[in-house]
Design a protein around this motif. Structure first.
Motif, PDB file in Angstrom:
ATOM      1  N   LEU A  20       0.738  -1.154   0.035  1.00  0.00           N
ATOM      2  CA  LEU A  20      -0.125  -0.090   0.108  1.00  0.00           C
ATOM      3  C   LEU A  20       0.770   1.396   0.063  1.00  0.00           C
ATOM      4  N   ASP A  21       0.452   2.177  -0.728  1.00  0.00           N
ATOM      5  CA  ASP A  21       0.894   3.710  -0.675  1.00  0.00           C
ATOM      6  C   ASP A  21       0.757   4.209   0.529  1.00  0.00           C
ATOM      7  N   ARG A  22       1.829   4.437   1.330  1.00  0.00           N
ATOM      8  CA  ARG A  22       1.534   5.124   2.905  1.00  0.00           C
ATOM      9  C   ARG A  22       0.845   6.571   2.710  1.00  0.00           C
ATOM     10  N   GLY A  23       1.254   7.136   1.601  1.00  0.00           N
ATOM     11  CA  GLY A  23       0.644   8.504   1.449  1.00  0.00           C
ATOM     12  C   GLY A  23      -0.931   8.543   1.297  1.00  0.00           C
ATOM     13  N   GLN A  24      -1.307   7.546   0.854  1.00  0.00           N
ATOM     14  CA  GLN A  24      -2.876   7.506   0.754  1.00  0.00           C
ATOM     15  C   GLN A  24      -3.412   7.131   2.083  1.00  0.00           C
ATOM     16  N   LEU A  25      -2.780   6.373   3.022  1.00  0.00           N
ATOM     17  CA  LEU A  25      -3.317   6.329   4.332  1.00  0.00           C
ATOM     18  C   LEU A  25      -3.101   7.431   5.250  1.00  0.00           C
ATOM     19  N   GLU A  26      -2.080   8.335   4.949  1.00  0.00           N
ATOM     20  CA  GLU A  26      -1.714   9.232   5.481  1.00  0.00           C
ATOM     21  C   GLU A  26      -2.758  10.489   5.332  1.00  0.00           C
ATOM     22  N   ALA A  27      -3.118  10.557   3.943  1.00  0.00           N
ATOM     23  CA  ALA A  27      -4.299  11.476   3.697  1.00  0.00           C
ATOM     24  C   ALA A  27      -5.558  11.282   4.055  1.00  0.00           C
ATOM     25  N   ALA A  28      -5.920   9.794   4.372  1.00  0.00           N
ATOM     26  CA  ALA A  28      -7.015   9.504   4.753  1.00  0.00           C
ATOM     27  C   ALA A  28      -7.273   9.758   6.141  1.00  0.00           C
ATOM     28  N   ARG A  29      -6.107   9.768   6.977  1.00  0.00           N
ATOM     29  CA  ARG A  29      -5.855  10.173   8.436  1.00  0.00           C
ATOM     30  C   ARG A  29      -6.169  11.601   8.520  1.00  0.00           C
ATOM     31  N   ALA A  30      -5.601  12.580   7.382  1.00  0.00           N
ATOM     32  CA  ALA A  30      -5.550  13.840   7.519  1.00  0.00           C
ATOM     33  C   ALA A  30      -7.081  14.440   7.423  1.00  0.00           C
ATOM     34  N   VAL A  31      -7.830  13.632   6.529  1.00  0.00           N
ATOM     35  CA  VAL A  31      -9.478  14.389   6.449  1.00  0.00           C
ATOM     36  C   VAL A  31      -9.974  13.761   7.688  1.00  0.00           C
TER      37      VAL A  31
ATOM     38  N   MET B 116     -10.683  10.361   8.784  1.00  0.00           N
ATOM     39  CA  MET B 116     -11.336   9.193   8.978  1.00  0.00           C
ATOM     40  C   MET B 116     -10.755   8.450  10.019  1.00  0.00           C
ATOM     41  N   HIS B 117     -11.921   7.823  10.517  1.00  0.00           N
ATOM     42  CA  HIS B 117     -11.360   7.010  11.795  1.00  0.00           C
ATOM     43  C   HIS B 117     -10.912   5.434  11.100  1.00  0.00           C
ATOM     44  N   ARG B 118     -10.524   4.751  11.993  1.00  0.00           N
ATOM     45  CA  ARG B 118      -9.745   3.396  11.586  1.00  0.00           C
ATOM     46  C   ARG B 118     -10.616   2.468  10.857  1.00  0.00           C
ATOM     47  N   GLY B 119     -12.065   2.426  11.296  1.00  0.00           N
ATOM     48  CA  GLY B 119     -12.828   1.538  10.638  1.00  0.00           C
ATOM     49  C   GLY B 119     -13.232   2.034   9.208  1.00  0.00           C
ATOM     50  N   LEU B 120     -13.556   3.416   9.250  1.00  0.00           N
ATOM     51  CA  LEU B 120     -13.812   4.036   7.936  1.00  0.00           C
ATOM     52  C   LEU B 120     -12.666   3.868   6.866  1.00  0.00           C
ATOM     53  N   MET B 121     -11.461   4.235   7.426  1.00  0.00           N
ATOM     54  CA  MET B 121     -10.305   3.969   6.456  1.00  0.00           C
ATOM     55  C   MET B 121     -10.161   2.719   6.027  1.00  0.00           C
ATOM     56  N   LEU B 122     -10.278   1.586   6.884  1.00  0.00           N
ATOM     57  CA  LEU B 122     -10.409   0.373   6.374  1.00  0.00           C
ATOM     58  C   LEU B 122     -11.444  -0.022   5.361  1.00  0.00           C
ATOM     59  N   ARG B 123     -12.237   0.363   5.610  1.00  0.00           N
ATOM     60  CA  ARG B 123     -13.445   0.260   4.512  1.00  0.00           C
ATOM     61  C   ARG B 123     -13.361   0.913   3.411  1.00  0.00           C
ATOM     62  N   ARG B 124     -13.216   2.068   3.316  1.00  0.00           N
ATOM     63  CA  ARG B 124     -13.145   2.907   1.901  1.00  0.00           C
ATOM     64  C   ARG B 124     -11.686   3.034   1.309  1.00  0.00           C
ATOM     65  N   VAL B 125     -10.567   2.927   2.142  1.00  0.00           N
ATOM     66  CA  VAL B 125      -9.309   2.823   1.545  1.00  0.00           C
ATOM     67  C   VAL B 125      -8.516   1.521   1.504  1.00  0.00           C
ATOM     68  N   VAL B 126      -8.177   1.121   2.534  1.00  0.00           N
ATOM     69  CA  VAL B 126      -7.532  -0.196   2.702  1.00  0.00           C
ATOM     70  C   VAL B 126      -7.975  -1.191   1.883  1.00  0.00           C
ATOM     71  N   ALA B 127      -9.241  -1.700   2.474  1.00  0.00           N
ATOM     72  CA  ALA B 127      -9.813  -2.930   1.792  1.00  0.00           C
ATOM     73  C   ALA B 127      -9.866  -2.777   0.204  1.00  0.00           C
ATOM     74  N   PRO B 128     -10.275  -1.629  -0.403  1.00  0.00           N
ATOM     75  CA  PRO B 128     -10.211  -1.720  -1.776  1.00  0.00           C
ATOM     76  C   PRO B 128      -8.970  -1.654  -2.644  1.00  0.00           C
ATOM     77  N   LEU B 129      -7.964  -1.037  -1.771  1.00  0.00           N
ATOM     78  CA  LEU B 129      -6.733  -1.206  -2.479  1.00  0.00           C
ATOM     79  C   LEU B 129      -5.956  -2.429  -2.331  1.00  0.00           C
ATOM     80  N   VAL B 130      -6.369  -3.132  -1.161  1.00  0.00           N
ATOM     81  CA  VAL B 130      -5.676  -4.250  -0.891  1.00  0.00           C
ATOM     82  C   VAL B 130      -6.397  -5.444  -1.715  1.00  0.00           C
ATOM     83  N   ALA B 131      -7.409  -5.275  -2.118  1.00  0.00           N
ATOM     84  CA  ALA B 131      -8.495  -6.249  -3.099  1.00  0.00           C
ATOM     85  C   ALA B 131      -7.692  -6.033  -4.422  1.00  0.00           C
TER      86      ALA B 131
END
Length: 234
Positions: free
Chosen positions: A129-140, A142-157
């Motif tokens: 995963l691109d760590r920059g995308q995770l940092e961007a999600a935290r910057a806006v 997003m809590h952990r569950g929302l980030m997992l559902r909208r960012v991490v899971a789609p990118l991992v899949a």
């Protein structure tokens, strides 16, 4: 009797039986793959967690299941589970062999086996995963569950799709091993037909053609899914 008659749907034809067995094979592989996805995701999460006991447990699971023959896992689950069930039944006065349902054992065995491989696929996709995308999600915010559902899971899949496609193809062929439990899947049905008619070449060739048809459609499906997942990427 000609090969077309043997494989047809008329009187004395085995076409319907072979197609039904192919459907059983497909259902077995699909259920095993789904169970493996759940186990694999849990094992991957454990491998990436900060808890040393969880990492060790997941490492043991993936190492053992990838290191022993798949047929051995099926034997252990079917005969070992049946023995344990028979022992429990004996406490209540039952006698004789108590067999587990062959389809359920097959799904459990394939799920456990494929889960070990899917765990490594998910782990590798997560590490990519691109760590920059995770940092961007935290910057806006997003809590952990929302980030997992909208960012991490789609990118991992998206990253895991090619590896999951390989696991699926291997699992589909491994489903033939479940015939040792007595389940009438595609290979078992071909064996029965070959033994009944003494036409092994005809039935095994037909089984091979059905396996090839399923794997070809699977390859096309995963290819379409990968293309769709990578829309907008260079």
């Amino acid at each position: 009797m000609s090969a077309l008659t043997l494989l047809g749907f008329g009187a004395g034809g085995w076409g319907a039986a072979l197609l039904a067995a192919a459907a059983t094979t497909l259902a077995l592989a699909l259920c095993g793959f789904a169970a493996g996805a759940v186990l694999g995701a849990a094992a991957a999460a454990a491998k990436l967690s900060g808890a040393a006991p969880l990492r060790a447990l997941a490492d043991v699971y993936t190492t053992v299941l990838r290191g022993v023959p798949d047929l051995l896992v099926i034997y252990l689950l079917y005969f070992g589970g049946s023995t344990a069930l028979g022992t429990v039944a004996g406490w209540f006065g039952a006698t004789g062999f108590v067999g587990l349902p062959a389809f359920g054992v097959g799904v459990a065995a394939l799920g456990i086996i494929s889960g070990a491989y899917q765990a490594e696929v998910f782990r590798g996709a997560t590490l990519a995963l691109d760590r920059g995308q995770l940092e961007a999600a935290r910057a806006v915010g997003m809590h952990r569950g929302l980030m997992l559902r909208r960012v991490v899971a789609p990118l991992v899949a998206r990253t895991a799709l090619p590896g999951l496609g390989n696991v699926w193809q291997i699992l589909l062929k491994d489903s033939a091993l479940v015939s040792v439990t007595g389940l009438v899947e595609l290979l078992r049905q071909a064996q029965v037909g070959a033994g009944s008619t003494r036409q092994p070449f005809t039935f095994y060739l037909a089984a091979g053609a059905l396996y090839l048809a399923i794997t070809s459609l699977s390859t096309w499906g995963f290819s379409r899914a990968e293309t769709r997942a990578r829309r907008g990427l260079p």
